[in-house]
Design a protein around this motif. Sequence first.
Motif, PDB file in Angstrom:
ATOM      1  N   ASN A 142      48.374  41.343  51.410  1.00 23.43           N
ATOM      2  CA  ASN A 142      48.820  39.959  51.286  1.00 23.43           C
ATOM      3  C   ASN A 142      49.480  39.500  52.578  1.00 23.43           C
ATOM      4  N   ALA A 143      50.306  40.372  53.173  1.00 21.38           N
ATOM      5  CA  ALA A 143      50.976  40.025  54.428  1.00 21.38           C
ATOM      6  C   ALA A 143      49.974  39.875  55.563  1.00 21.38           C
ATOM      7  N   ALA A 144      48.814  40.560  55.449  1.00 23.06           N
ATOM      8  CA  ALA A 144      47.780  40.462  56.485  1.00 23.06           C
ATOM      9  C   ALA A 144      46.952  39.185  56.344  1.00 23.06           C
ATOM     10  N   GLY A 145      47.261  38.370  55.339  1.00 27.18           N
ATOM     11  CA  GLY A 145      46.567  37.085  55.184  1.00 27.18           C
ATOM     12  C   GLY A 145      45.369  37.138  54.268  1.00 27.18           C
ATOM     13  N   LYS A 146      45.255  38.176  53.463  1.00 31.19           N
ATOM     14  CA  LYS A 146      44.125  38.299  52.529  1.00 31.19           C
ATOM     15  C   LYS A 146      44.416  37.515  51.251  1.00 31.19           C
ATOM     16  N   MET A 147      43.357  36.926  50.712  1.00 32.21           N
ATOM     17  CA  MET A 147      43.457  36.204  49.449  1.00 32.21           C
ATOM     18  C   MET A 147      43.311  37.197  48.297  1.00 32.21           C
ATOM     19  N   ASP A 148      43.578  36.739  47.055  1.00 35.93           N
ATOM     20  CA  ASP A 148      43.574  37.617  45.890  1.00 35.93           C
ATOM     21  C   ASP A 148      42.236  38.319  45.682  1.00 35.93           C
ATOM     22  N   LYS A 149      41.121  37.593  45.806  1.00 37.39           N
ATOM     23  CA  LYS A 149      39.810  38.211  45.615  1.00 37.39           C
ATOM     24  C   LYS A 149      39.522  39.237  46.705  1.00 37.39           C
ATOM     25  N   ASN A 200      42.142  50.554  32.574  1.00 38.49           N
ATOM     26  CA  ASN A 200      41.136  51.280  33.373  1.00 38.49           C
ATOM     27  C   ASN A 200      39.937  50.428  33.777  1.00 38.49           C
ATOM     28  N   CYS A 201      40.175  49.182  34.161  1.00 36.02           N
ATOM     29  CA  CYS A 201      39.094  48.330  34.647  1.00 36.02           C
ATOM     30  C   CYS A 201      39.318  48.045  36.130  1.00 36.02           C
ATOM     31  N   THR A 202      38.287  47.538  36.783  1.00 33.77           N
ATOM     32  CA  THR A 202      38.403  47.246  38.209  1.00 33.77           C
ATOM     33  C   THR A 202      39.262  46.011  38.420  1.00 33.77           C
ATOM     34  N   PHE A 203      39.770  45.886  39.634  1.00 30.78           N
ATOM     35  CA  PHE A 203      40.593  44.729  39.974  1.00 30.78           C
ATOM     36  C   PHE A 203      39.727  43.502  40.157  1.00 30.78           C
ATOM     37  N   LYS A 204      40.268  42.377  39.737  1.00 33.77           N
ATOM     38  CA  LYS A 204      39.666  41.064  39.977  1.00 33.77           C
ATOM     39  C   LYS A 204      40.751  40.196  40.589  1.00 33.77           C
ATOM     40  N   GLY A 205      40.373  39.027  41.073  1.00 31.81           N
ATOM     41  CA  GLY A 205      41.347  38.131  41.689  1.00 31.81           C
ATOM     42  C   GLY A 205      42.483  37.772  40.748  1.00 31.81           C
ATOM     43  N   GLY A 206      42.170  37.602  39.458  1.00 37.27           N
ATOM     44  CA  GLY A 206      43.188  37.249  38.468  1.00 37.27           C
ATOM     45  C   GLY A 206      44.222  38.347  38.273  1.00 37.27           C
ATOM     46  N   ASN A 207      43.776  39.621  38.344  1.00 35.16           N
ATOM     47  CA  ASN A 207      44.724  40.736  38.224  1.00 35.16           C
ATOM     48  C   ASN A 207      45.698  40.745  39.391  1.00 35.16           C
ATOM     49  N   VAL A 208      45.164  40.521  40.587  1.00 32.30           N
ATOM     50  CA  VAL A 208      46.010  40.510  41.781  1.00 32.30           C
ATOM     51  C   VAL A 208      46.986  39.336  41.708  1.00 32.30           C
ATOM     52  N   TRP A 209      46.521  38.184  41.256  1.00 36.86           N
ATOM     53  CA  TRP A 209      47.387  37.008  41.126  1.00 36.86           C
ATOM     54  C   TRP A 209      48.538  37.312  40.172  1.00 36.86           C
ATOM     55  N   LEU A 210      48.222  37.955  39.027  1.00 35.18           N
ATOM     56  CA  LEU A 210      49.251  38.276  38.048  1.00 35.18           C
ATOM     57  C   LEU A 210      50.290  39.231  38.634  1.00 35.18           C
ATOM     58  N   LEU A 211      49.832  40.243  39.366  1.00 34.58           N
ATOM     59  CA  LEU A 211      50.768  41.172  40.005  1.00 34.58           C
ATOM     60  C   LEU A 211      51.637  40.462  41.045  1.00 34.58           C
ATOM     61  N   ARG A 212      51.021  39.570  41.825  1.00 33.69           N
ATOM     62  CA  ARG A 212      51.806  38.816  42.811  1.00 33.69           C
ATOM     63  C   ARG A 212      52.895  38.007  42.136  1.00 33.69           C
ATOM     64  N   LYS A 213      52.561  37.354  41.021  1.00 39.28           N
ATOM     65  CA  LYS A 213      53.550  36.556  40.299  1.00 39.28           C
ATOM     66  C   LYS A 213      54.674  37.430  39.747  1.00 39.28           C
ATOM     67  N   CYS A 214      54.313  38.601  39.195  1.00 40.91           N
ATOM     68  CA  CYS A 214      55.331  39.515  38.641  1.00 40.91           C
ATOM     69  C   CYS A 214      56.260  40.042  39.729  1.00 40.91           C
ATOM     70  N   TRP A 215      55.706  40.316  40.901  1.00 46.39           N
ATOM     71  CA  TRP A 215      56.496  40.880  41.995  1.00 46.39           C
ATOM     72  C   TRP A 215      57.151  39.810  42.863  1.00 46.39           C
ATOM     73  N   GLY A 216      56.821  38.546  42.618  1.00 43.53           N
ATOM     74  CA  GLY A 216      57.419  37.463  43.405  1.00 43.53           C
ATOM     75  C   GLY A 216      56.839  37.341  44.803  1.00 43.53           C
ATOM     76  N   THR A 217      55.616  37.820  45.007  1.00 44.49           N
ATOM     77  CA  THR A 217      54.971  37.748  46.318  1.00 44.49           C
ATOM     78  C   THR A 217      54.302  36.388  46.464  1.00 44.49           C
ATOM     79  N   PRO A 218      54.609  35.630  47.513  1.00 42.98           N
ATOM     80  CA  PRO A 218      53.994  34.301  47.660  1.00 42.98           C
ATOM     81  C   PRO A 218      52.521  34.405  48.048  1.00 42.98           C
ATOM     82  N   THR A 219      51.791  33.358  47.770  1.00 48.56           N
ATOM     83  CA  THR A 219      50.386  33.296  48.145  1.00 48.56           C
ATOM     84  C   THR A 219      50.251  33.124  49.647  1.00 48.56           C
ATOM     85  N   VAL A 220      49.099  33.471  50.157  1.00 52.56           N
ATOM     86  CA  VAL A 220      48.841  33.301  51.587  1.00 52.56           C
ATOM     87  C   VAL A 220      48.490  31.839  51.808  1.00 52.56           C
TER      88      VAL A 220
END
Length: 192
Positions: free
Chosen positions: A5-12, A28-48
Amino acid sequence: MTELNAAGKMDKEIASVLNPEGFLAAQNCTFKGGNVWLLRKCWGTPTVKINGTSTNPARWPDGTYSVQGAAALGVTPQTIFKYLMRSVLEGRQMMKGQPWQIELTDELIAILPTRAQRNGGSRKKASCNHRRPRHDARSRRSSRPSRHHLRYVESYRRRSAMEAKRQRGRPASYATINNTPQIVAQRQSEGE
């Protein structure tokens, strides 16, 4: 994930990097953009984003305009988007969903409002000029009543019949328009 995220990558993009490395999301499923978005919100990480979480400025630090800045020149944001799609204006986005950075020269700034006024007329008005003009409002109406009007009239008749039955002391179930002649005949035979 925070490093990506700090390197400027988007969720997908982050999800596409995590999956080949063998990381699994919940259940046990693969990551999707929505999973990453949810983790960012839980951890308080801002979007790029170019300017973080704040609103888009009229002009970006590199001198390009945002859509809001270009719209402040006398053109609506919808027109700016239309011009970007038609390649009238040149602009770029880091990725879909990111703010636009629009290149505007002094010549374009001068031309934009006049071009928008020239294109601002209604196309429907222009395409309807071939029809012969109508002189009064009544000629626009159809000679037949609309089905909505017929429903209203039928509903009114039904309500009126029910109210008349109630006033005579009959139950409202007797009040139907279709059976009116039978009820009248029945009433006449009761009166004799």
